[in-house]
Motif scaffolding. Structure first.
Motif, short mmCIF file in Angstrom:
data_model
loop_
_atom_site.label_atom_id
_atom_site.label_comp_id
_atom_site.label_asym_id
_atom_site.label_seq_id
_atom_site.Cartn_x
_atom_site.Cartn_y
_atom_site.Cartn_z
N LEU A 626 25.55 -33.16 9.74
CA LEU A 626 25.50 -33.27 11.19
C LEU A 626 24.38 -34.20 11.60
CD1 LEU A 626 25.86 -29.46 12.11
CD2 LEU A 626 27.68 -31.16 11.88
N THR A 627 24.57 -34.86 12.71
CA THR A 627 23.51 -35.72 13.27
C THR A 627 22.95 -35.05 14.51
OG1 THR A 627 25.10 -36.95 14.60
CG2 THR A 627 24.58 -37.82 12.38
N VAL A 628 21.74 -35.49 14.90
CA VAL A 628 21.03 -34.92 16.05
C VAL A 628 20.98 -35.99 17.13
CG1 VAL A 628 18.92 -33.85 16.87
CG2 VAL A 628 19.70 -33.42 14.54
N ASP A 629 21.46 -35.63 18.31
CA ASP A 629 21.42 -36.58 19.42
C ASP A 629 19.97 -36.87 19.81
OD1 ASP A 629 24.15 -36.56 19.43
OD2 ASP A 629 24.30 -35.02 21.01
N GLY A 630 19.66 -38.14 19.99
CA GLY A 630 18.32 -38.54 20.42
C GLY A 630 17.33 -38.67 19.31
N VAL A 631 17.70 -38.33 18.08
CA VAL A 631 16.78 -38.44 16.94
C VAL A 631 17.49 -39.25 15.86
CG1 VAL A 631 15.28 -37.25 15.33
CG2 VAL A 631 15.86 -36.16 17.52
N PRO A 632 17.41 -40.56 15.92
CA PRO A 632 18.04 -41.38 14.87
C PRO A 632 17.45 -41.06 13.50
CG PRO A 632 17.36 -42.71 16.75
CD PRO A 632 16.73 -41.37 16.94
N ASN A 633 18.25 -41.26 12.48
CA ASN A 633 17.84 -41.09 11.08
C ASN A 633 17.68 -39.63 10.67
OD1 ASN A 633 17.67 -43.95 10.81
ND2 ASN A 633 15.58 -43.88 11.68
N LEU A 634 17.92 -38.69 11.58
CA LEU A 634 17.79 -37.27 11.23
C LEU A 634 19.17 -36.64 11.12
CD1 LEU A 634 16.15 -34.73 10.70
CD2 LEU A 634 16.02 -34.37 13.19
N SER A 635 19.43 -36.01 9.97
CA SER A 635 20.70 -35.32 9.72
C SER A 635 20.42 -33.88 9.35
CB SER A 635 21.46 -36.02 8.59
OG SER A 635 21.72 -37.37 8.92
N LEU A 636 21.42 -33.04 9.56
CA LEU A 636 21.28 -31.61 9.31
C LEU A 636 22.41 -31.12 8.43
CD1 LEU A 636 20.53 -30.35 12.95
CD2 LEU A 636 18.87 -30.97 11.20
N LEU A 637 22.12 -30.13 7.57
CA LEU A 637 23.12 -29.44 6.77
C LEU A 637 22.92 -27.95 7.01
CD1 LEU A 637 25.42 -29.33 4.75
CD2 LEU A 637 23.71 -29.44 2.90
N PRO A 638 23.75 -27.32 7.87
CA PRO A 638 23.59 -25.89 8.16
C PRO A 638 23.82 -25.04 6.92
CG PRO A 638 25.00 -26.97 9.78
CD PRO A 638 24.83 -27.93 8.64
N SER A 639 23.44 -23.76 7.05
CA SER A 639 23.60 -22.84 5.92
C SER A 639 25.02 -22.36 5.76
CB SER A 639 22.67 -21.62 6.10
OG SER A 639 23.02 -20.93 7.30
N GLY A 640 25.81 -22.34 6.88
CA GLY A 640 27.18 -21.87 6.81
C GLY A 640 27.26 -20.36 6.85
N PRO A 641 28.44 -19.82 6.58
CA PRO A 641 28.61 -18.36 6.61
C PRO A 641 27.73 -17.68 5.54
CG PRO A 641 30.74 -19.47 6.62
CD PRO A 641 29.72 -20.52 6.31
N VAL A 642 27.36 -16.44 5.82
CA VAL A 642 26.52 -15.68 4.90
C VAL A 642 27.36 -15.24 3.71
CG1 VAL A 642 25.09 -13.64 4.61
CG2 VAL A 642 25.05 -14.89 6.77
N PRO A 643 27.01 -15.68 2.49
CA PRO A 643 27.78 -15.29 1.30
C PRO A 643 27.31 -13.95 0.76
CG PRO A 643 26.10 -16.84 0.67
CD PRO A 643 25.96 -16.67 2.17
N VAL A 644 28.06 -13.43 -0.19
CA VAL A 644 27.68 -12.16 -0.81
C VAL A 644 26.71 -12.36 -1.96
CG1 VAL A 644 29.83 -11.04 -0.12
CG2 VAL A 644 29.71 -12.27 -2.31
N ASN A 645 26.65 -13.61 -2.48
CA ASN A 645 25.79 -13.87 -3.64
C ASN A 645 24.96 -15.13 -3.41
OD1 ASN A 645 28.01 -15.53 -3.58
ND2 ASN A 645 28.34 -15.50 -5.81
N PRO A 646 24.02 -15.11 -2.47
CA PRO A 646 23.27 -16.33 -2.15
C PRO A 646 22.44 -16.83 -3.33
CG PRO A 646 22.34 -14.43 -1.04
CD PRO A 646 23.63 -13.98 -1.60
N SER A 647 21.80 -15.96 -4.09
CA SER A 647 20.96 -16.41 -5.20
C SER A 647 21.79 -17.09 -6.27
CB SER A 647 20.21 -15.22 -5.80
OG SER A 647 19.37 -14.63 -4.84
N GLU A 648 22.98 -16.55 -6.55
CA GLU A 648 23.83 -17.14 -7.57
C GLU A 648 24.32 -18.52 -7.14
OE1 GLU A 648 23.86 -14.12 -6.59
OE2 GLU A 648 23.41 -12.97 -8.40
#
Length: 756
Positions: A626-648
């Motif tokens: 994802l990109t951020v409006d008003g902040v060039p060169n900055l991109s985001l990667l959200p965490s997404g849905p909560v998994p059952v095995n995050p450490s794995e």
């Protein structure tokens, strides 16, 4: 991994608490100091407002010299020691003795009964929580009989005496013969009455003691005087009858007044008669002393020191003086024990020492009394033997005179006996009067200088003094409370604490705004909305710490941002660092790797169904950036849905491949992870990163948690790749000034939202 962070300052140990350190502690803990100071001062004010007003009456008496009285023993004694009662030591002993008598239970009970103080407000029983608690464990004594007198009620008597002693003060005025008597009571009239009754009781007690001190010796002397008087009268009658019968006259007297007879036998008889008279007088005086000391009463024996009956031998006189001194020591130690037990209790070590000293003094008095008894008995036996020898010599001379068969000798003998018997009677009668046995002969040596007068204003509470003490005590306790709070507080407060922990500090960030919208998303972060603020400048410093100091070194491409515990500002720090780095023209990717928290609680930019968790579970790894409006060169990667095995998922091969692919597309990848201590996710990601930023919050993160988090990271990654960021630092704190220096606020154009 390469070393990209700034070198940590060398750790050192402070030599000790300095004045500068103390000043910093007081500034940090000023609320504690103010709270304790204000509480104690408020308590003092309330006490001064509601405390019972207490009035103190004062009386002054003068203890005159013995020579001030017209019929003093020192005036009448022909063989008194020079200055014996007038020297400074004797005067001081007398003053101290009278002061202790004023504080005795005997006088106190007399005043309590005369004034009926048991009904006074101060002498009424009051509830004492400490005494009540102690009474639960202390053994209970025998209850007072109902309707019994004060003397026969031990518990009631003890309570009243303690209250009386606590309010009484009697002490000699230094350098004078004055004794000051103070008594405190809630009723000013009662306070004055107690002082005046004490003065009168002391006067009566002194006179009665003086009379009783020689009563036993006087009784013996009175009996001897009766026998001598009867003997003298009989001899005078015989002499008158013999003069009528014989008509013999003497030849007159010589220059020494002795009777002249016609024979030298009569001269020897006269001499032996005079010696017998002197021996009899000496034996009677020694026997009077022996009868007095035979009782073993130390007080009675000590009072004989100032009478002519005790003026018999230097050894006895010295012993009597020593008993007087020992009794003074006994009174002083008993007073000190009573005062100490009231303040410290009977188990206080010093009280044990005082009781041991009292036992030694009591033993010394007992030993000295025994020695006086032995000396008096020895003197009496010697005097009796001398009298017997003189009488034997007299009888021998008399028999020689009888052999003359001359009535003139009988007349001379009878005349001499009558004269000596009369002289002995008159001399003993004079001694008896000098000893003060005739009641009312000697005047009191106590003079009232100032009687107890009703005070005009209360003595207690002394408002200025109490407030001053409360202010001083509040300040001292406040400082002590600050030091205790500082010693018990394990939270990070200063840069020096980080140095002592041995963790590398790379940046300090001022406290962020408390506005809720500043936490909603990247559009409201400080580095974007207030680029000239102190926080933004500090963030640029953190950004600079990630830049290598030498151009030959590669800057870190992947940086993990974590913290020891939740709520320490790691996510906000990651957002601001991402914006600041993007403003530098670099391509920045901010990855939300906290797979344990729903995306809708992390800001609008991080919401959505796609994200890191889905990317790691799918075979094809096509990142949904994802990109951020008003902040060039900055991109985001959200965490997404909560998994059952995050450490794995984070430790899977897909995560490693993803990071490797992203390294080629971005200049800097910031990974926002969960806290380090609760879960293992941050440790897994730290192994994939070039550097790790461990965020700690001032006055929130504890030293123990930060130290453990740092050691956990150091066990999985190089120590040089770990940096600590102290977040949430107030701009007026010692940590901020020690890091950025004093008076730096004028360099920042936007300080509106910075918390001071």
């Amino acid at each position: 991994m390469n070393n990209y962070l700034l070198e940590a300052p060398p750790t050192h140990v402070e030599p000790g608490l300095t004045l500068g350190d103390l000043s910093k502690i007081i500034r940090r803990r000023r609320r504690t100091v103010y709270s304790i100071f204000g509480a104690i001062l408020l308590l003092a004010i309330l006490y001064c407002i509601f405390a019972t007003r207490r009035y103190m009456a004062t009386g002054i008496v003068q203890l005159q010299k013995d020579t001030d009285s017209g019929l003093s023993m020192s005036d009448l004694q022909n063989n008194a020691a020079a200055g014996g009662g007038d020297d400074a030591l004797a005067a001081n002993i007398n003053l101290e003795t009278q002061s202790q008598i004023l504080q005795s239970d005997t006088l106190a009970l007399r005043v309590i009964e005369d004034l009926n103080l048991e009904k006074n407000r101060d002498f009424q029983p009051h509830f004492n929580p400490i005494g009540w608690v102690m009474g639960l464990f202390a053994p209970k004594g025998i209850a007072d009989p109902p309707g019994a007198s004060l003397e026969n009620s031990p518990a009631r008597r003890t309570r009243l005496l303690k209250i009386f002693a606590a309010n009484l003060k009697a002490e000699s005025v230094s350098g004078t013969r004055l004794i000051e008597i103070d008594f405190t009571n809630s009723d000013p009239k009662v306070a004055a009455a107690v002082v005046n009754h004490l003065i009168q009781a002391l006067t009566d007690y002194a006179f009665q003691t003086r009379v009783n001190s020689t009563s036993e010796a006087a009784t013996w002397l009175t009996g001897q005087l009766g026998d001598l008087r009867k003997q003298s009268e009989e001899e005078q009658e015989k002499l008158a009858a013999l003069e009528k019968q014989t008509g013999i006259y003497s030849f007159g007297t010589d220059n020494q007044g002795r009777e002249q007879v016609y024979s030298d036998v009569l001269d020897r008889l006269q001499q032996s008669t005079a010696a017998l008279s002197v021996a009899s007088q000496n034996r009677i005086l020694k026997e009077a002393v022996y009868k007095a000391v035979e009782s073993g009463n130390a007080e009675l024996i000590s009072e004989l020191g100032g009478t002519s009956t005790a003026d018999t031998a230097p050894a006895v006189t010295n012993a009597l003086s020593l008993i007087q001194n020992l009794r003074l020591q006994q009174a002083n130690i008993e007073t000190e024990i009573a005062s100490g037990e009231k303040h410290y209790g009977s188990a206080y070590p010093h009280m044990v020492e005082l009781r041991a000293s009292l036992d030694k003094v009591n033993q010394a008095i007992s030993d000295e009394v025994s020695r006086v008894q032995a000396r008096a008995k020895s003197d009496y036996e010697i005097a009796q033997k001398t009298e017997n020898d003189s009488r034997a010599q007299y009888e021998a001379n008399r028999q020689a005179a009888d052999a003359l068969k001359d009535k003139a000798i009988d007349y001379s003998i009878l005349r001499e006996e009558a004269t000596q018997s009369r002289g002995l009677y008159e001399d003993l009668l004079r001694k008896l009067k000098e000893a003060g046995v005739l009641e009312g002969l000697k005047a009191s040596d106590i003079t009232v200088v100032d009687p107890g007068r009703v005070p005009a204003k209360p003595k207690k509470p002394n408002v200025p003094l109490y407030l001053l003490i409360a202010a001083f005590g509040g300040l001292v306790l406040g400082l002590a409370g600050a030091l205790i709070a500082e010693a018990m507080d394990r939270r990070i407060q200063t840069v020096e604490q980080l140095d002592r922990l041995g963790v590398p500090l790379v940046a300090i960030l001022p406290r962020y705004s408390k506005e809720k919208r500043a936490l909603d998303g990247i559009q409201h972060v400080r580095t974007l909305n207030a680029p000239r603020s102190a926080y933004s400048e500090a963030m640029r410093g953190l950004r600079a710490s990630l830049t290598p100091t030498r151009t030959t070194m590669e800057p870190p491409r992947v940086v993990v941002v974590t913290s020891a515990s939740p709520g320490e500002g790691k996510s906000l720090t990651a957002k601001n660092l991402a914006v600041s780095t993007a403003q530098q023209g670099k391509r920045v990717l901010l990855i939300d790797a906290d797979l344990r928290k729903p995306s809708d609680k992390k800001g609008l930019e991080f919401s959505g169904k796609d994200g890191l968790s889905l990317l790691l579970t799918e075979e094809e790894q096509v990142p949904h950036i994802l990109t951020v409006d008003g902040v060039p060169n900055l991109s985001l990667l959200p965490s997404g849905p909560v998994p059952v095995n995050p450490s794995e998922l984070l430790s899977s091969a897909n995560m490693g491949k993803l990071i490797s692919d992203l390294r080629t597309r971005f200049d800097l990848i910031l990974i926002d992870t969960p806290p380090l201590l609760p879960v293992v996710d941050a440790l897994i990601l730290a192994e994939l990163a070039d550097s790790t930023l461990l965020v700690a919050r001032q006055a929130s993160t504890t030293q123990d948690s930060l130290k453990r988090a740092f050691h956990l990271l150091a066990s999985r990654t190089p120590r040089s790749s770990i940096g600590v960021v102290l977040n949430g630092v107030t701009m007026n704190s010692d940590a901020y000034h020690s890091y950025f220096g004093e008076k730096t606020s004028h360099y920042y154009m936007e300080n509106v939202h910075e918390t001071l």
